[in-house]
Structure formats: structure tokens, C-alpha cells
Design a protein around this motif. Structure first.
Motif, PDB file in Angstrom:
ATOM      1  N   THR A  53      -8.763   2.722   2.520  1.00 31.38           N
ATOM      2  CA  THR A  53      -8.639   2.711   3.979  1.00 31.38           C
ATOM      3  C   THR A  53      -9.687   3.632   4.592  1.00 31.38           C
ATOM      4  O   THR A  53     -10.096   4.623   3.966  1.00 31.38           O
ATOM      5  N   ASP A  90       2.808   0.590   3.460  1.00 32.62           N
ATOM      6  CA  ASP A  90       2.498  -0.595   4.272  1.00 32.62           C
ATOM      7  C   ASP A  90       3.012  -1.833   3.559  1.00 32.62           C
ATOM      8  O   ASP A  90       2.967  -1.907   2.322  1.00 32.62           O
ATOM      9  N   TYR A  95      -1.090   2.868  16.927  1.00 29.63           N
ATOM     10  CA  TYR A  95      -1.104   2.372  15.546  1.00 29.63           C
ATOM     11  C   TYR A  95      -2.538   2.317  15.055  1.00 29.63           C
ATOM     12  O   TYR A  95      -3.432   1.876  15.784  1.00 29.63           O
ATOM     13  N   LEU A  96      -2.770   2.767  13.836  1.00 33.05           N
ATOM     14  CA  LEU A  96      -4.096   2.698  13.212  1.00 33.05           C
ATOM     15  C   LEU A  96      -4.054   1.624  12.132  1.00 33.05           C
ATOM     16  O   LEU A  96      -3.347   1.778  11.137  1.00 33.05           O
ATOM     17  N   TYR A 142      -0.230  11.357   2.482  1.00 34.17           N
ATOM     18  CA  TYR A 142      -1.103  12.174   3.325  1.00 34.17           C
ATOM     19  C   TYR A 142      -0.523  13.583   3.338  1.00 34.17           C
ATOM     20  O   TYR A 142       0.673  13.755   3.555  1.00 34.17           O
ATOM     21  N   GLU A 196       5.482  -1.004   8.384  1.00 35.40           N
ATOM     22  CA  GLU A 196       5.114   0.288   7.796  1.00 35.40           C
ATOM     23  C   GLU A 196       6.293   1.247   7.884  1.00 35.40           C
ATOM     24  O   GLU A 196       7.042   1.227   8.861  1.00 35.40           O
ATOM     25  N   LYS A 251      -1.426  10.959  16.043  1.00 39.91           N
ATOM     26  CA  LYS A 251      -2.153   9.675  16.078  1.00 39.91           C
ATOM     27  C   LYS A 251      -1.615   8.683  15.053  1.00 39.91           C
ATOM     28  O   LYS A 251      -1.389   9.041  13.879  1.00 39.91           O
ATOM     29  N   GLY A 252      -1.419   7.458  15.482  1.00 41.86           N
ATOM     30  CA  GLY A 252      -0.932   6.406  14.587  1.00 41.86           C
ATOM     31  C   GLY A 252       0.520   6.633  14.200  1.00 41.86           C
ATOM     32  O   GLY A 252       1.165   7.578  14.667  1.00 41.86           O
ATOM     33  N   ILE A 253       1.013   5.757  13.361  1.00 41.19           N
ATOM     34  CA  ILE A 253       2.396   5.885  12.859  1.00 41.19           C
ATOM     35  C   ILE A 253       2.496   7.167  12.031  1.00 41.19           C
ATOM     36  O   ILE A 253       3.467   7.927  12.136  1.00 41.19           O
ATOM     37  N   CYS A 254       1.455   7.410  11.232  1.00 41.83           N
ATOM     38  CA  CYS A 254       1.434   8.602  10.368  1.00 41.83           C
ATOM     39  C   CYS A 254       1.498   9.880  11.186  1.00 41.83           C
ATOM     40  O   CYS A 254       2.308  10.771  10.911  1.00 41.83           O
ATOM     41  N   ASP A 264       3.485   7.205   2.929  1.00 43.58           N
ATOM     42  CA  ASP A 264       3.221   6.087   3.843  1.00 43.58           C
ATOM     43  C   ASP A 264       3.227   4.796   3.030  1.00 43.58           C
ATOM     44  O   ASP A 264       2.516   4.697   2.027  1.00 43.58           O
ATOM     45  N   TRP A 288       0.891  -1.179   0.000  1.00 44.42           N
ATOM     46  CA  TRP A 288       0.000   0.000   0.000  1.00 44.42           C
ATOM     47  C   TRP A 288       0.918   1.215   0.000  1.00 44.42           C
ATOM     48  O   TRP A 288       1.881   1.265   0.783  1.00 44.42           O
ATOM     49  N   ILE A 299      -6.139  11.946   9.517  1.00 44.95           N
ATOM     50  CA  ILE A 299      -5.451  11.496  10.729  1.00 44.95           C
ATOM     51  C   ILE A 299      -4.900  12.710  11.492  1.00 44.95           C
ATOM     52  O   ILE A 299      -4.159  13.515  10.921  1.00 44.95           O
ATOM     53  N   CYS A 316      -5.037  -0.481   9.000  1.00 45.01           N
ATOM     54  CA  CYS A 316      -5.797  -0.356   7.753  1.00 45.01           C
ATOM     55  C   CYS A 316      -6.240  -1.722   7.258  1.00 45.01           C
ATOM     56  O   CYS A 316      -7.270  -1.852   6.610  1.00 45.01           O
TER      57      CYS A 316
HETATM   58  N1  SME Z   1      -1.212   2.605   9.756  1.00 44.69           N
HETATM   59  C1  SME Z   1      -1.285   4.047   9.714  1.00 44.69           C
HETATM   60  C2  SME Z   1      -2.605   4.528   9.192  1.00 44.69           C
HETATM   61  C3  SME Z   1      -2.634   4.721   7.726  1.00 44.69           C
HETATM   62  S1  SME Z   1      -2.773   3.235   6.871  1.00 44.69           S
HETATM   63  O1  SME Z   1      -1.446   2.524   7.040  1.00 44.69           O
HETATM   64  C4  SME Z   1      -2.942   3.501   5.233  1.00 44.69           C
HETATM   65  C5  SME Z   1      -0.989   4.637  11.064  1.00 44.69           C
HETATM   66  O2  SME Z   1      -0.840   3.923  12.054  1.00 44.69           O
HETATM   67  O3  SME Z   1      -0.923   5.872  11.154  1.00 44.69           O
END
Ligand code: SME
Length: 137
Positions: A49, A110, A82-83, A31, A92, A58-61, A108, A27, A54, A85
Motif C-alpha cells: 500500500t 481489509d 477513508y484512504l 500500524y 475494513e 486520517k482515514g479509518i486507521c 487493520d 489484507w 498515516i 489502498c
Molecule cells: N483504508 C485505510 C488505510 C490503510 S489501508 O486499508 C491498508 C484507512 O482508511 O485508514
């Protein structure tokens, strides 16, 4: 000079080329920080997704944007912030895009593999982000 639409077309092409040519990139998306200060999914290739906006942090992003650093996670099951998808994702990498010292977005990637990324991925993605940062307005 290039319009926002022209730059987005290049970004889409970058996603397609990376996705098609690097077998462990499952993926690929960009962003970009919108006017609400959220990371908004701009162009991507791969499964759609639910995470289209985001918050920073928040999350890896969001963490990559907050820390203004590459965030490389070789095993997402070890991350609490971690978010997800897709349950197929195991790793990632998120590389920030800078303009005038500010984070304006990120790429980003994955992967379904565990620990597929190395220093070459980082360097190569940083180069792509440098170009996109220069073109983006
Ligand atoms: N996993 C990401 C969210 C975006 S998806 O990978 C497309 C995160 O933790 O921020």
C-alpha cells in the motif's frame, strides 16, 4: 524478554495466519505509532500500500486511533474520511492496541466482501491486540 524484532516477527506470523485462514481477510497489517506520532505500517500481508504513514485522525486507521475505539466499516463507499489502498476493498475493521491506557498501534483488516465482519471478528482481534500490546515495547 522479547526484543522489538522478536515481537515484530510474531506480528508478521499473526498477519500470515489470519490472511491464510480467514477467507474474507484480504489484507492484514499492523500500524504502530512512531516517534513522529504517525501510524507507521510495521508488518503486513497482502498487496503493498502507498499508505505507510498515516496521521492520527486520517482515514479509518487514523480515526480508530483518535477515537481509541474499534472502527468497523461494512461499506467503505459510505465513508468520506477513508484512504483507499485498493479499489477491490469493500469493508475494513481497525482495532486499536493499548498499552497503559494509550493507543500504541492497531491491527487493520481489509476485505473484498461487503459486511463480512461481525462481533466475533471484533472480539478475536481485540484479544490479539491485547497480547501484542503487552509484548510491544
Ligand atoms: N483504508 C485505510 C488505510 C490503510 S489501508 O486499508 C491498508 C484507512 O482508511 O485508514
Amino acid at each position: 524478554s522479547l526484543s522489538r524484532e522478536n515481537v515484530r516477527n510474531y506480528m508478521k506470523r499473526i498477519c500470515e495466519i489470519l490472511y491464510k485462514n480467514i477467507p474474507y481477510y484480504d489484507w492484514v497489517g499492523f500500524y504502530m505509532v512512531n516517534d513522529e506520532n504517525l501510524l507507521e505500517l510495521t508488518e503486513f500481508v497482502g498487496e503493498p500500500t502507498e499508505h505507510v504513514k498515516i496521521p492520527i485522525g486520517k482515514g479509518i486507521c487514523g480515526q480508530a486511533a483518535a477515537l481509541k475505539q474499534v472502527f468497523l466499516v461494512q461499506d467503505v463507499s459510505q465513508e468520506s474520511n477513508y484512504l483507499s489502498c485498493s479499489p477491490k476493498v469493500n469493508s475494513e475493521i481497525v482495532v486499536p492496541i493499548f498499552k497503559d491506557g494509550k493507543v500504541i498501534g492497531e491491527i487493520d483488516i481489509d476485505s473484498h466482501y461487503k459486511a463480512p465482519f461481525d462481533a466475533r471478528d471484533k472480539l478475536f482481534l481485540e484479544t490479539i491486540c491485547e497480547v501484542v500490546g503487552k509484548l510491544w515495547k
